[in-house]
Design an enzyme around this catalytic site. Sequence first.
Site, PDB file in Angstrom:
ATOM      1  N   HIS A  36      51.616  71.999  36.354  1.00  0.00           N
ATOM      2  CA  HIS A  36      51.222  71.116  35.268  1.00  0.00           C
ATOM      3  C   HIS A  36      50.439  70.242  35.683  1.00  0.00           C
ATOM      4  CE1 HIS A  36      51.054  68.989  31.221  1.00  0.00           C
ATOM      5  NE2 HIS A  36      51.382  70.145  30.590  1.00  0.00           N
TER       6      HIS A  36
ATOM      7  N   GLU B 271      54.847  77.312  29.694  1.00  0.00           N
ATOM      8  CA  GLU B 271      54.349  78.836  29.384  1.00  0.00           C
ATOM      9  C   GLU B 271      55.405  79.571  29.868  1.00  0.00           C
ATOM     10  OE1 GLU B 271      52.204  76.476  30.654  1.00  0.00           O
ATOM     11  OE2 GLU B 271      50.630  76.336  29.179  1.00  0.00           O
TER      12      GLU B 271
END
Length: 362
Positions: free
Chosen positions: A246, A305
């Site tokens: 991320h 995700e």
Amino acid sequence: MKNGLEDVVAAETKLSDVDGEGGRLIIRGLSLDHLVATETYEDVAALLLDGFFPQRIDSAELRIRLGHARITVFAHFAAIDPDLAALPPVEAMRALIARLPDGDDLDTALHLIAAPAVFLPALLRLQKHEAPIAPNASLSQSADILAMLTGNVPSQQQVAALDAYLVTISDHGLNASTFTARVVASTGAGLTSSALAAVSALKGPLHGGAPGPVLDMLDAIGTPDNAKTWIGAALDRRERLMGFGHRVYRVRDPRADALKGALKPLVAAGQVNAERLDLAQAVEAAALAILKERKPDRPLDVNVEFYTALLLDALGFSREAFTGVFAIGRMVGWIAHAREQALEGRLIRPRSVYVGPLPQAA
């Protein structure tokens, strides 16, 4: 200059705090863990919108008004034509949202929050040659989305799982789409303009398009025993592992654990394939071990995700619809940020550094 505005502070906000070093997400003073465990989507929507409109509304009133807004918005679906219906779901949804008035009042906000929740299920049904289902104003947002998608009464576990997802992604600092919404709002444009710009930013594969490929990766791996070999080979080919890493978090994304937890009641109720979850957990464990070994100086952990893909798949959403579902949850955050920028911020106008050729002297 910092390319990509890395670590540049561009706004003060009362809405959310993303602690990348500590792996924490705070939304209006409450931790994500608390919100997912105790609050509904309508509770969090009321929390995010509080103070940005002249009216003060609680979550019970917001649920009622949002139900009526879904009914109103559904009427716009009658304008759809075959060319529009054939577009990818998020593009067709964006075109339908563009039909809504561009105001800055609470009614405009509620219609925008209702719009993707109504348009996406209708589009998905139409693309399967099934008749769209009108909203039911008496249901919660999550329950109505699932009812419009499947034509069936959703289970309590399914509603709770979608609620957890919508809460988890409702706001997340100045990500690309939220910053885009604030830029547009800073010009004095209305909420619909800000929302459309945000949807356009979201559909880029580096922002909102990652959950679908997570399922492609799980399909390719096939069984838990194959996880380590497949992941090692993918890294040898310098491929990106979907659902890991991320831009902000240097530790585990707290949203990943929230969504992993939301899957467990579905598994217990037999509404998620337990073998699929076992495969995902095996892939997670193998990937983390290999990444730690190969990239010890680069912290890479599971992001939102990874378990988003499993949850939305379990609820009946197709992979190409995942970005649109993300928009359903993030819409309230975009609107809150747009209103905060319009009320408290300035026109966003950064400078650039020219690196092109200079004119030659005569």
